[in-house]
Design an enzyme around this catalytic site. Structure first.
Site, PDB file in Angstrom:
ATOM      1  N   HIS A 120       0.814  -1.215   0.000  1.00 18.98           N
ATOM      2  CA  HIS A 120       0.000   0.000   0.000  1.00 18.98           C
ATOM      3  C   HIS A 120       0.846   1.263   0.000  1.00 18.98           C
ATOM      4  O   HIS A 120       0.357   2.347   0.311  1.00 18.98           O
ATOM      5  CB  HIS A 120      -0.943  -0.013   1.208  1.00 18.98           C
ATOM      6  CG  HIS A 120      -1.928  -1.137   1.175  1.00 18.98           C
ATOM      7  ND1 HIS A 120      -2.516  -1.657   2.308  1.00 18.98           N
ATOM      8  CD2 HIS A 120      -2.416  -1.868   0.141  1.00 18.98           C
ATOM      9  CE1 HIS A 120      -3.325  -2.653   1.975  1.00 18.98           C
ATOM     10  NE2 HIS A 120      -3.276  -2.793   0.666  1.00 18.98           N
ATOM     11  N   CYS A 131       5.891  11.374 -13.683  1.00 14.43           N
ATOM     12  CA  CYS A 131       7.211  10.843 -14.053  1.00 14.43           C
ATOM     13  C   CYS A 131       7.790   9.896 -13.006  1.00 14.43           C
ATOM     14  O   CYS A 131       8.818   9.255 -13.262  1.00 14.43           O
ATOM     15  CB  CYS A 131       8.195  11.975 -14.337  1.00 14.43           C
ATOM     16  SG  CYS A 131       8.761  12.881 -12.866  1.00 14.43           S
TER      17      CYS A 131
END
Length: 249
Positions: A120, A131
């Site tokens: 998670h 990016c």
């Protein structure tokens, strides 16, 4: 034989342990879990991923939460349970730790970061959604507090988000693939502090069991998978694991 003796024997006999941790190991460090009474989501409403991406005001609120520490996801110290897991890794018993937690406490306890599989994500840093560039929270704090403007990526100008998986955000494929590979390679799957109620992560224990591994669950409360386990212990993670993990050296 007492349950702790069984667990100690299973650890001693194991060639490769997959350690799987949930909120229960970190609540012993004072980190609140998300879903239980009194947990994070009973106090602040979760922010869905699509809302974060689409709405600057939502991003601003998310960053306010981050820098006020209202969720208390980071800043705690590892406890005895984390230290015991680190000893299993250091001894070569466990090759990796699969965790549902975002608090960086396994790394802080001494587990090498490449050996922590974070399903998670991680709340101790941020990254660009466009990016992928990593951003340290300390580098973003002053600018946000001065302007109240959500951070933008210093490289491409894209949206920057704390590196956790939010509601509605796809699970990261690389950690999921690593976790599955580790699950299939182990001969002991050790669950520490997870209710095993959140999918798809909760599928790993039974996957390991079907593949022939022993399954041990250590959790404060019973889980729906206790009946499938070779051993289920209900108690504090730190006390249980301190009694059975190998000593340093």
């Amino acid at each position: 034989m007492q349950p702790l003796d069984h667990l100690a024997r299973y650890i001693a006999d194991a060639r490769r342990i997959a350690v799987f941790t949930g909120a229960g190991i970190s609540t012993e460090s004072g980190v609140p879990d998300f879903r239980s009474p009194g947990g994070v989501w009973t106090k602040i409403r979760p922010i869905p991923f699509q809302s974060f991406v689409a709405d600057e005001d939502v991003r601003r609120e998310a960053w306010r939460r981050t820098f006020t520490g209202v969720a208390r996801w980071v800043g705690a110290r590892p406890n005895a349970g984390h230290a015991a897991v680190a000893r299993l890794v250091d001894a070569g018993k466990a090759r990796a730790v699969i965790t549902q937690n975002v608090d960086n406490l396994h790394q802080d306890s001494g587990v090498p970061p490449p050996q922590v599989i974070e399903l998670h994500g991680n709340a101790s840093y941020a990254h660009c959604l466009d990016c992928g560039l990593r951003h340290e929270l300390a580098d973003l704090r002053d600018g946000f507090l001065a302007t109240d403007a959500p951070p933008a990526c210093r490289a491409c100008g894209g949206v920057v988000k704390v590196a956790t998986v939010s509601f509605g955000q796809p699970m990261p494929p690389a950690p999921m693939a690593r976790a599955e590979a580790e699950t299939m390679a182990c001969d002991l799957f050790l669950v520490l502090g997870s209710s095993l109620s959140v999918m798809p992560a909760a599928s790993f224990p039974l996957m390991a069991k079907r593949n022939g591994a022993r399954l041990v669950i250590v959790n404060r409360d019973p889980t729906d998978q206790d009946a499938y386990a070779d051993l289920a212990l209900h108690g504090e993670i730190g006390a249980v694991m301190s009694a059975v993990a190998p000593a340093n050296g």
